[in-house]
Design an enzyme around this catalytic site. Structure first.
Site, PDB file in Angstrom:
ATOM      1  N   TYR A   9       0.816  -1.221   0.000  1.00  0.00           N
ATOM      2  CA  TYR A   9       0.000   0.000   0.000  1.00  0.00           C
ATOM      3  C   TYR A   9       0.849   1.270   0.000  1.00  0.00           C
ATOM      4  O   TYR A   9       0.425   2.286   0.560  1.00  0.00           O
ATOM      5  CB  TYR A   9      -0.932   0.028   1.227  1.00  0.00           C
ATOM      6  CG  TYR A   9      -1.717  -1.237   1.447  1.00  0.00           C
ATOM      7  CD1 TYR A   9      -2.586  -1.723   0.462  1.00  0.00           C
ATOM      8  CD2 TYR A   9      -1.614  -1.967   2.635  1.00  0.00           C
ATOM      9  CE1 TYR A   9      -3.313  -2.886   0.658  1.00  0.00           C
ATOM     10  CE2 TYR A   9      -2.342  -3.136   2.833  1.00  0.00           C
ATOM     11  CZ  TYR A   9      -3.190  -3.588   1.842  1.00  0.00           C
ATOM     12  OH  TYR A   9      -3.905  -4.732   2.045  1.00  0.00           O
ATOM     13  N   TYR A 137     -14.591  -5.112   3.319  1.00  0.00           N
ATOM     14  CA  TYR A 137     -13.228  -5.529   2.990  1.00  0.00           C
ATOM     15  C   TYR A 137     -13.073  -6.985   3.408  1.00  0.00           C
ATOM     16  O   TYR A 137     -13.290  -7.335   4.577  1.00  0.00           O
ATOM     17  CB  TYR A 137     -12.168  -4.678   3.712  1.00  0.00           C
ATOM     18  CG  TYR A 137     -10.779  -5.202   3.444  1.00  0.00           C
ATOM     19  CD1 TYR A 137     -10.119  -4.896   2.257  1.00  0.00           C
ATOM     20  CD2 TYR A 137     -10.152  -6.068   4.342  1.00  0.00           C
ATOM     21  CE1 TYR A 137      -8.869  -5.423   1.981  1.00  0.00           C
ATOM     22  CE2 TYR A 137      -8.900  -6.604   4.065  1.00  0.00           C
ATOM     23  CZ  TYR A 137      -8.268  -6.274   2.888  1.00  0.00           C
ATOM     24  OH  TYR A 137      -7.036  -6.801   2.606  1.00  0.00           O
ATOM     25  N   ASP A 240     -17.466 -12.955   8.148  1.00  0.00           N
ATOM     26  CA  ASP A 240     -16.019 -12.765   8.104  1.00  0.00           C
ATOM     27  C   ASP A 240     -15.626 -12.115   9.430  1.00  0.00           C
ATOM     28  O   ASP A 240     -15.712 -10.897   9.593  1.00  0.00           O
ATOM     29  CB  ASP A 240     -15.662 -11.876   6.907  1.00  0.00           C
ATOM     30  CG  ASP A 240     -14.171 -11.531   6.857  1.00  0.00           C
ATOM     31  OD1 ASP A 240     -13.453 -11.869   7.821  1.00  0.00           O
ATOM     32  OD2 ASP A 240     -13.752 -10.919   5.864  1.00  0.00           O
ATOM     33  N   LYS A 269      -6.415 -13.263  11.868  1.00  0.00           N
ATOM     34  CA  LYS A 269      -5.787 -12.231  12.701  1.00  0.00           C
ATOM     35  C   LYS A 269      -5.547 -12.642  14.164  1.00  0.00           C
ATOM     36  O   LYS A 269      -4.500 -13.199  14.467  1.00  0.00           O
ATOM     37  CB  LYS A 269      -6.577 -10.929  12.598  1.00  0.00           C
ATOM     38  CG  LYS A 269      -6.486 -10.324  11.191  1.00  0.00           C
ATOM     39  CD  LYS A 269      -6.807  -8.849  11.157  1.00  0.00           C
ATOM     40  CE  LYS A 269      -6.411  -8.211   9.847  1.00  0.00           C
ATOM     41  NZ  LYS A 269      -7.455  -8.113   8.835  1.00  0.00           N
TER      42      LYS A 269
END
Ligand SMILES: *Cc1c(COP(=O)(O)O)cnc(C)c1O
Length: 423
Positions: A9, A137, A240, A269
């Site tokens: 990014y 996302y 998610d 995560k």
């Protein structure tokens, strides 16, 4: 010589050399040269136990002495079996089957393939598209990019390369909305389902907290309404929980706020406390049992090399034990009180002309600026105050490690506020 490491990014022309991290302890990490930064983001939300947690490090060392890796194709091992059982125990009732993979994106790819194949096996091959939400996302791989927000998301460049799916508006009702306040959001969802359900395999969402798409928070009533709509239109519901799982919203899983069991749920995560990359895609009997059959088409054709990696499973198990034994949900409630007191209840902040909104949920807080340029330079400025902050677009947020002390939490929120009020 500049480093050959290609950073994510980043604009290669304007980026400055990234500082080297040489270690970390608790909620802080240390740079070459001795500078110490308090991490307000816990390294993209995964280092929930902080850096160098002695129990997690010991678990990896111990497992490394026994078995670092073995394929899960046709073989199994104790850490994978134990972790699968633990995940079944702590996730919403009914999610009894666990498919491991190596990252959140791949965990979502697995979920999407599972949903499409499920309908194929049920004799409905036409249900091969997905329904996602604006502001979503779900990861950076191709399948995931195709279900991220197609306009504001960062993948619009790839539109021509990606399969086309359906999108419903992002929910607008806040976390504490009354049931009637989510009606408009659910009506918008119903409209898309009514038009396209014959080709929709699954509705995907980041429950309660659309994280990378702008920390958009919504109500548990929306999750319940979505569950009912999915049942009505024979569409699988996929949560998610890569970002929301493991306490981020104040409960173990966002689904727990609504007492909803999705058909498929994805974790990553916080799963390993960030110590190793791993993910789990959980499914109910309804989904799993459709794959029990005699034809070659019944096999689920997915198998990442590192799925069920013993080191990752072992550190995940240790992290979960720490989470439960050290009352992390209590710690998260304490952090939440500080976030509410210092950010949500600050009238000057709310009234600041550059601030559009301030939101808090669990161990997550965001100051939403009206324009991204209000946040230009905030990272460097915060670093001078000893805090590692990395805003996303217009959103200046913190998602701290759960071991962050109250004093550290106050340092973080003070710096976030000062950027607007006190410089
Ligand atoms: C980070 C994230 C992903 C992608 O996970 P990776 O491990 O980076 O591939 C997917 N979904 C959500 C909600 C995330 O926050």
């Amino acid at each position: 010589m500049t480093s050959p490491v290609w950073h994510p990014y980043a604009h290669l022309k304007t980026q400055r050399p990234a500082p080297k991290v040489i270690g970390g302890k608790g909620a802080t990490f240390t740079l070459e040269g001795g500078e110490t930064l308090l991490d307000a983001t816990c390294s993209w939300w995964c280092m929930i136990h902080g850096y160098a947690h002695p129990r997690l490090v010991a678990a990896i060392r111990e497992q490394a002495g026994e078995l670092c890796h073995v394929m899960l194709g046709g073989l199994s091992h104790e850490p994978a079996d134990r972790l699968a059982r633990a995940l079944v125990r702590i996730t919403p009732a009914g999610l009894d089957h666990v498919f491991f993979s190596d990252s959140g994106s791949v965990g979502m790819e697995v979920a999407m393939k599972m949903a499409v194949q499920y309908h194929q096996l049920q004799g409905r091959p036409g249900k091969h598209r997905l329904l996602s939400l604006m502001k979503a996302y779900h990861g950076d791989t191709a399948g995931c990019m195709a279900v991220c927000d197609p306009e504001e998301g960062m993948h619009s460049l790839f539109a021509g390369y990606l399969p086309r799916h359906h999108f419903a508006p992002a929910p607008t009702a806040p976390f504490d909305a009354e049931p009637d306040e989510v009606e408009a959001d659910l009506a918008a969802l119903r409209e898309v389902l009514q038009c396209h359900h014959h080709e929709i395999a699954a509705l995907l969402m980041e429950p309660l907290l659309q994280a990378a798409g702008g920390l958009n928070m919504t109500s548990p009533h929306y999750l319940r309404g979505a569950r009912a709509l999915c049942d009505e239109f024979d569409v699988l519901l996929v949560f998610d929980e890569v970002a929301t799982g493991f306490g981020r919203t104040g409960r173990m899983f966002a689904a727990d706020h609504a007492d909803v069991t999705p058909d498929i749920m994805v974790l990553s995560k916080g799963l390993t406390g960030g110590y190793l990359g791993h993910a789990a895609t959980l499914a109910t009997d309804r989904v799993h049992d459709a794959f029990v059959g005699d034809t070659p088409e019944h096999a689920f054709m997915h198998g990442p090399t590192f799925m069920g990696n013993p080191l990752a499973c072992r550190v995940a198990l240790e992290g979960l034990a720490v989470f439960e034994e050290e009352d992390y949900l209590g710690r998260i409630a304490d952090l939440n009180r500080v976030l509410c007191e210092t950010l949500l209840e600050d009238e000057a902040l709310a009234a600041h002309p550059e601030v559009a909104d301030v939101r808090v949920l669990g161990a997550t807080a965001v100051i939403e600026a009206r324009e991204a340029r209000s946040l230009a330079g905030v990272g460097d400025w915060a670093r001078d105050q000893g805090i590692w902050l990395r805003p996303i677009g217009r959103w200046l947020y913190t998602m701290p490690a759960y071991i962050t002390s109250e004093a550290e939490m106050r340092r973080i929120t003070a710096v976030m506020k000062e950027w607007f009020l006190g410089r």
